[in-house]
Structures are given as structure tokens and as C-alpha cells.
Design a protein around this motif. Structure first.
Motif, PDB file in Angstrom:
ATOM      1  N   GLU A  61       0.834  -1.204   0.000  1.00 36.92           N
ATOM      2  CA  GLU A  61       0.000   0.000   0.000  1.00 36.92           C
ATOM      3  C   GLU A  61       0.866   1.252   0.000  1.00 36.92           C
ATOM      4  O   GLU A  61       0.612   2.197  -0.749  1.00 36.92           O
ATOM      5  CB  GLU A  61      -0.923   0.012   1.222  1.00 36.92           C
ATOM      6  CG  GLU A  61      -2.058  -0.975   1.157  1.00 36.92           C
ATOM      7  CD  GLU A  61      -2.866  -1.012   2.449  1.00 36.92           C
ATOM      8  OE1 GLU A  61      -2.720  -0.089   3.290  1.00 36.92           O
ATOM      9  OE2 GLU A  61      -3.645  -1.961   2.621  1.00 36.92           O
ATOM     10  N   LYS A  62       1.875   1.228   0.860  1.00 37.22           N
ATOM     11  CA  LYS A  62       2.759   2.380   0.941  1.00 37.22           C
ATOM     12  C   LYS A  62       3.493   2.589  -0.382  1.00 37.22           C
ATOM     13  O   LYS A  62       3.637   3.721  -0.855  1.00 37.22           O
ATOM     14  CB  LYS A  62       3.772   2.182   2.073  1.00 37.22           C
ATOM     15  CG  LYS A  62       4.395   3.430   2.582  1.00 37.22           C
ATOM     16  CD  LYS A  62       5.150   3.149   3.862  1.00 37.22           C
ATOM     17  CE  LYS A  62       5.233   4.436   4.656  1.00 37.22           C
ATOM     18  NZ  LYS A  62       5.840   4.251   5.949  1.00 37.22           N
ATOM     19  N   THR A  63       3.942   1.508  -0.989  1.00 42.68           N
ATOM     20  CA  THR A  63       4.622   1.591  -2.281  1.00 42.68           C
ATOM     21  C   THR A  63       3.678   2.150  -3.341  1.00 42.68           C
ATOM     22  O   THR A  63       4.059   3.021  -4.123  1.00 42.68           O
ATOM     23  CB  THR A  63       5.135   0.197  -2.706  1.00 42.68           C
ATOM     24  OG1 THR A  63       6.005  -0.293  -1.684  1.00 42.68           O
ATOM     25  CG2 THR A  63       5.889   0.261  -4.024  1.00 42.68           C
ATOM     26  N   ASP A  64       2.443   1.652  -3.353  1.00 43.60           N
ATOM     27  CA  ASP A  64       1.452   2.156  -4.314  1.00 43.60           C
ATOM     28  C   ASP A  64       1.190   3.645  -4.104  1.00 43.60           C
ATOM     29  O   ASP A  64       1.090   4.413  -5.065  1.00 43.60           O
ATOM     30  CB  ASP A  64       0.134   1.381  -4.196  1.00 43.60           C
ATOM     31  CG  ASP A  64       0.255  -0.053  -4.691  1.00 43.60           C
ATOM     32  OD1 ASP A  64       1.245  -0.350  -5.407  1.00 43.60           O
ATOM     33  OD2 ASP A  64      -0.632  -0.874  -4.357  1.00 43.60           O
ATOM     34  N   GLN A  65       1.091   4.061  -2.843  1.00 42.65           N
ATOM     35  CA  GLN A  65       0.870   5.481  -2.546  1.00 42.65           C
ATOM     36  C   GLN A  65       2.047   6.323  -3.015  1.00 42.65           C
ATOM     37  O   GLN A  65       1.868   7.410  -3.568  1.00 42.65           O
ATOM     38  CB  GLN A  65       0.648   5.686  -1.044  1.00 42.65           C
ATOM     39  CG  GLN A  65      -0.669   5.142  -0.536  1.00 42.65           C
ATOM     40  CD  GLN A  65      -0.777   5.185   0.979  1.00 42.65           C
ATOM     41  OE1 GLN A  65       0.182   5.494   1.676  1.00 42.65           O
ATOM     42  NE2 GLN A  65      -1.946   4.839   1.491  1.00 42.65           N
TER      43      GLN A  65
END
Length: 157
Positions: A61-65
Motif C-alpha cells: 500500500e505504501k509503495t502504491d501510494q
């Protein structure tokens, strides 16, 4: 053949490390204790893998954000570049206007200096109450900031 020793102590339901669980599976003498060790090992694996999956999901999720922020940032960066180019263009236009104004002021200053220090005189041909026909006068004219187009100063000598 090597002789194995079995542990006949009960395998309690407390938290055990994976090594303790593996040893219990290998060495417990009663089937019920071996089954308990296997069950605890699977539960421990499930807890550990569940925590790992949660962590992996958070990282994803953090990578996608971050990827989204970078993609938006690239568009935003292009917008900032466009704004800066527009501001530079306006500044160049302002510099050109100021240069033209400066050139105009320089020309006016030269005219004033010629009139003040060049001893240019004019002869008044139309006598009025203040100036007689035999007197000469110096006129300094500036037409930039006056509503009717001229500012005049007459020096009578």
C-alpha cells in the motif's frame, strides 16, 4: 541403529518457540503430545504468516501510494515548470519595458542637460507683460507626465 529417547512429559499449551515445537514433534513419546506440538506449530506458523502478510500488504500500500504521489508529482512538476516559464516570460517583458523607459529617461536627461548646460537661448518674439521683446529666455520642456502634454520652465536673462 541409533536408539532414540522419548520424552514422556506432557506438552503444555503455552507459547513455545518453533525449535521447541520441532523437538517435541521428534521426541515426545505419546501421540497426544506430538499432535499438540504439531497443532501449536501450525498455529504459530499461521500467526507468523498472518503478521507477515499484514506487513507485506502495508508495504505494498505504501509503495502504491508513493508511486501515485510520484506520478502526480511528475504532472505537478510539469505544471510548476510551466508556471516558472510563464513567470520568466513576464519578467523578460518587464525588463524590456524598463529598458525602454530607461532609454526614454536617458534621452530626456540629455535634452535637459543640453538646455541647462548648453546655453541654448531663444528670443521671445511675442512680448507679454512678463517678458519684453528685447529679453532672451531658456525654455526647458518635459512632455511625459503632464496632462496637457508639456511642462515648461522659462528662465529670463
Amino acid at each position: 541403529m541409533a536408539s532414540e529417547t522419548y520424552d514422556y512429559e506432557p506438552f503444555d499449551n503455552t507459547d513455545h518457540t518453533m525449535k521447541q515445537i520441532a523437538d517435541a514433534i521428534r521426541h515426545k513419546g505419546y501421540g497426544k503430545d506430538v499432535r499438540e506440538a504439531i497443532a501449536q506449530g501450525m498455529e504459530s506458523y499461521d500467526r507468523t504468516s498472518g503478521e507477515l502478510f499484514k506487513r507485506m500488504n502495508k508495504v505494498e500500500e505504501k509503495t502504491d501510494q508513493e508511486i501515485e504521489a510520484r506520478e502526480k508529482g511528475d504532472g505537478n512538476l510539469q505544471g510548476q515548470i510551466d508556471k516558472l516559464q510563464e513567470r520568466c516570460q513576464k519578467l523578460e517583458e518587464q525588463v524590456n519595458r524598463l529598458q525602454k523607459d530607461n532609454d526614454d529617461h536617458e534621452e530626456r536627461l540629455k535634452m535637459i542637460e543640453r538646455l541647462l548646460f548648453g546655453s541654448e537661448t531663444i528670443t521671445v518674439t511675442d512680448p507679454t507683460d512678463d517678458i519684453k521683446a528685447s529679453q532672451s529666455a531658456t525654455e526647458i520642456s518635459d512632455t511625459v507626465n503632464d496632462e496637457d502634454g508639456s511642462i515648461s520652465t522659462v528662465v529670463i536673462s
